[in-house]
Write a protein that holds these residues in place. Structure first.
Motif, PDB file in Angstrom:
ATOM      1  N   ARG A 289       2.231  44.094  11.091  1.00  0.00           N
ATOM      2  CA  ARG A 289       3.211  42.999  11.042  1.00  0.00           C
ATOM      3  C   ARG A 289       3.253  42.211  12.340  1.00  0.00           C
ATOM      4  NH1 ARG A 289       4.726  41.098   6.182  1.00  0.00           N
ATOM      5  NH2 ARG A 289       4.926  42.820   4.691  1.00  0.00           N
TER       6      ARG A 289
ATOM      7  N   GLY B  85      -1.450  41.453  12.796  1.00  0.00           N
ATOM      8  CA  GLY B  85      -2.273  41.040  11.663  1.00  0.00           C
ATOM      9  C   GLY B  85      -3.729  41.388  11.895  1.00  0.00           C
TER      10      GLY B  85
ATOM     11  N   ARG C 159       0.784  40.999   7.221  1.00  0.00           N
ATOM     12  CA  ARG C 159       0.957  39.777   8.016  1.00  0.00           C
ATOM     13  C   ARG C 159      -0.052  38.703   7.630  1.00  0.00           C
ATOM     14  NH1 ARG C 159       3.188  37.949  12.854  1.00  0.00           N
ATOM     15  NH2 ARG C 159       1.925  36.388  13.963  1.00  0.00           N
ATOM     16  N   SER C 160      -1.305  39.086   7.416  1.00  0.00           N
ATOM     17  CA  SER C 160      -2.317  38.082   7.107  1.00  0.00           C
ATOM     18  C   SER C 160      -2.015  37.381   5.786  1.00  0.00           C
ATOM     19  CB  SER C 160      -3.704  38.718   7.066  1.00  0.00           C
ATOM     20  OG  SER C 160      -3.762  39.761   6.109  1.00  0.00           O
TER      21      SER C 160
ATOM     22  N   GLU D  30       1.018  37.033   4.454  1.00  0.00           N
ATOM     23  CA  GLU D  30       2.196  36.197   4.670  1.00  0.00           C
ATOM     24  C   GLU D  30       1.831  34.913   5.401  1.00  0.00           C
ATOM     25  OE1 GLU D  30       6.143  36.742   7.372  1.00  0.00           O
ATOM     26  OE2 GLU D  30       5.909  38.168   5.714  1.00  0.00           O
ATOM     27  N   GLN D  31       1.004  35.012   6.434  1.00  0.00           N
ATOM     28  CA  GLN D  31       0.610  33.821   7.179  1.00  0.00           C
ATOM     29  C   GLN D  31      -0.159  32.842   6.293  1.00  0.00           C
ATOM     30  OE1 GLN D  31      -1.486  35.691  10.485  1.00  0.00           O
ATOM     31  NE2 GLN D  31       0.127  35.051  11.881  1.00  0.00           N
TER      32      GLN D  31
ATOM     33  N   LEU E 267       2.284  31.129   3.921  1.00  0.00           N
ATOM     34  CA  LEU E 267       3.146  30.201   4.643  1.00  0.00           C
ATOM     35  C   LEU E 267       2.388  28.951   5.074  1.00  0.00           C
ATOM     36  CD1 LEU E 267       5.300  32.613   6.854  1.00  0.00           C
ATOM     37  CD2 LEU E 267       6.029  31.299   4.847  1.00  0.00           C
ATOM     38  N   GLN E 268       1.095  29.070   5.354  1.00  0.00           N
ATOM     39  CA  GLN E 268       0.304  27.881   5.692  1.00  0.00           C
ATOM     40  C   GLN E 268       0.275  26.895   4.530  1.00  0.00           C
ATOM     41  OE1 GLN E 268      -3.534  29.270   6.976  1.00  0.00           O
ATOM     42  NE2 GLN E 268      -2.835  29.783   9.033  1.00  0.00           N
TER      43      GLN E 268
ATOM     44  N   GLU F 276       3.762  25.318   4.466  1.00  0.00           N
ATOM     45  CA  GLU F 276       3.975  24.401   5.583  1.00  0.00           C
ATOM     46  C   GLU F 276       3.180  23.108   5.416  1.00  0.00           C
ATOM     47  OE1 GLU F 276       2.881  26.900   8.786  1.00  0.00           O
ATOM     48  OE2 GLU F 276       4.744  28.077   8.712  1.00  0.00           O
TER      49      GLU F 276
END
Length: 349
Positions: free
Chosen positions: A21, A24, A100-101, A103-104, A107-108, A111
């Motif tokens: 978390r 990543g 984490r990867s 989620e990122q 989110l990209q 965004e």
């Protein structure tokens, strides 16, 4: 060395979850899955050269590839467990998790979408004032990195649905399934540290998952060559997927709905060709209060998927973020539950 923590292997798993978390997957560091991918490519070339188009040979070769890759990955994990200092072991364990990867990546997409939506309002083509086809391109490009469907012509609602579906399906494949086998390995290790433990089981699972993602397609030679890996991945994900569906209401603060939501996820997901993908998406759909499923294009071919949580609103950005938050909470629930079970087992023994 690892000896001081062998008496509490669950702590290793918890530290790995925290590291995942926090950090990543660093791009500068070769990832074990990449190494597995190299081996799959090499073994596939040899298998296809030997088997040609003969189905029985491709099935046999696929079984051998699965045995070599999954067994070899598990063996490599066991060797690392026995020989690696504790900090590096935690790093190796974290490499099997994708919290984490994922989620990122999701989110990209979210965004990029608000800027794209503003572009839709501001840009029109010359033929009748229709929205420009390039207005949503940033979000489509970000989405294309994490989904298998065609993204070039998706509108904003379809982009959001795709983001929600990958956030739910990949939460099981990339986070909870490897975490489940990691926890099983921690339990085995607590009984005998000489046996294969959390890393051996986690890397063995990741090998099966990588085989499924690279060879598990129902077309051409892969219809037979990828069968063994795909079926093994289905088997290894089956129980973690259903535990996710059972536990999501706890993460959502609705413990009274655990069994009813599990039943709803199993009912809605039954029509999906995959024994796990539909169930995982349906579980998140019910937990987040949105409808998923519908028609997608893969390689230009239209595929209809069952509607999940039918009748609920379509997902928006807030709903997708809520799904990501549910995954974070459920990860803590799993770790807490494992700690309680370990304490009870130690007390009774």
């Amino acid at each position: 060395m690892i000896q001081p923590l062998l008496s509490n292997p669950l702590l290793l798993v918890a530290l790995a979850c925290g590291l995942d978390r926090l950090v990543g997957d660093p791009r500068w560091c070769p990832h074990p899955v990449v190494v597995m991918g190299w081996w799959i490519t090499l073994l596939r070339r040899g298998a296809e050269a030997w088997a040609g188009t003969r189905a029985w040979k491709l099935l046999l070769a696929g079984g051998l590839i699965t045995l070599v890759l999954v067994g070899g990955s598990g063996l490599a994990g066991w060797v690392v467990e026995q020989l690696t200092p504790t900090p590096l072991l935690v790093v190796a364990l974290a490499s099997a998790l994708a919290g984490r990867s994922l989620e990122q990546a999701v989110l990209q997409v979210l965004e990029a979408l608000p800027n794209s939506l503003q572009a839709v309002k501001n840009q029109t083509d010359d033929a009748g004032g229709k929205p420009s086809l390039v207005a949503l391109q940033p979000a489509r490009q970000a989405l294309a990195w994490i989904v298998g469907r065609d993204t070039a012509d998706l509108d904003a609602p379809e982009i959001l649905r795709a983001a929600a579906e990958t956030a739910s399906e990949n939460a099981v494949d990339g986070l909870f399934a490897p975490l489940f086998w990691m926890l099983v390995g921690a339990g085995i290790w607590s009984l005998n540290p000489a046996l294969p433990g959390p890393l051996a089981l986690a890397w063995g699972f990741k090998a099966a998952s990588t085989l499924d993602s690279m060879l598990g397609y129902r077309r051409g030679r892969l219809r037979w060559l990828g069968t063994a890996g795909a079926r093994l991945d289905d088997l290894l994900v089956w129980l973690p997927c259903r535990l996710v569906a059972l536990g999501l209401p706890l993460a959502a603060g609705q413990p009274g709905r655990c069994f009813s939501m599990l039943a709803a996820a199993l009912r809605d997901g039954a029509a999906d060709p995959s024994p796990n993908a539909g169930v995982s998406q349906a579980a998140y759909a019910h937990a987040a209060g949105v409808q998923l499923g519908g028609s997608n294009r893969y390689g230009g071919q239209l595929t209809s998927k069952p509607l999940l949580a039918q009748g609920l609103p379509a997902p928006d950005g807030a709903a997708v973020r809520h799904m990501l938050e549910l995954s974070r909470r459920l990860e803590l629930v799993w770790l807490a539950t494992a700690a309680v079970l370990a304490f009870i087992t130690k007390t009774l023994s």
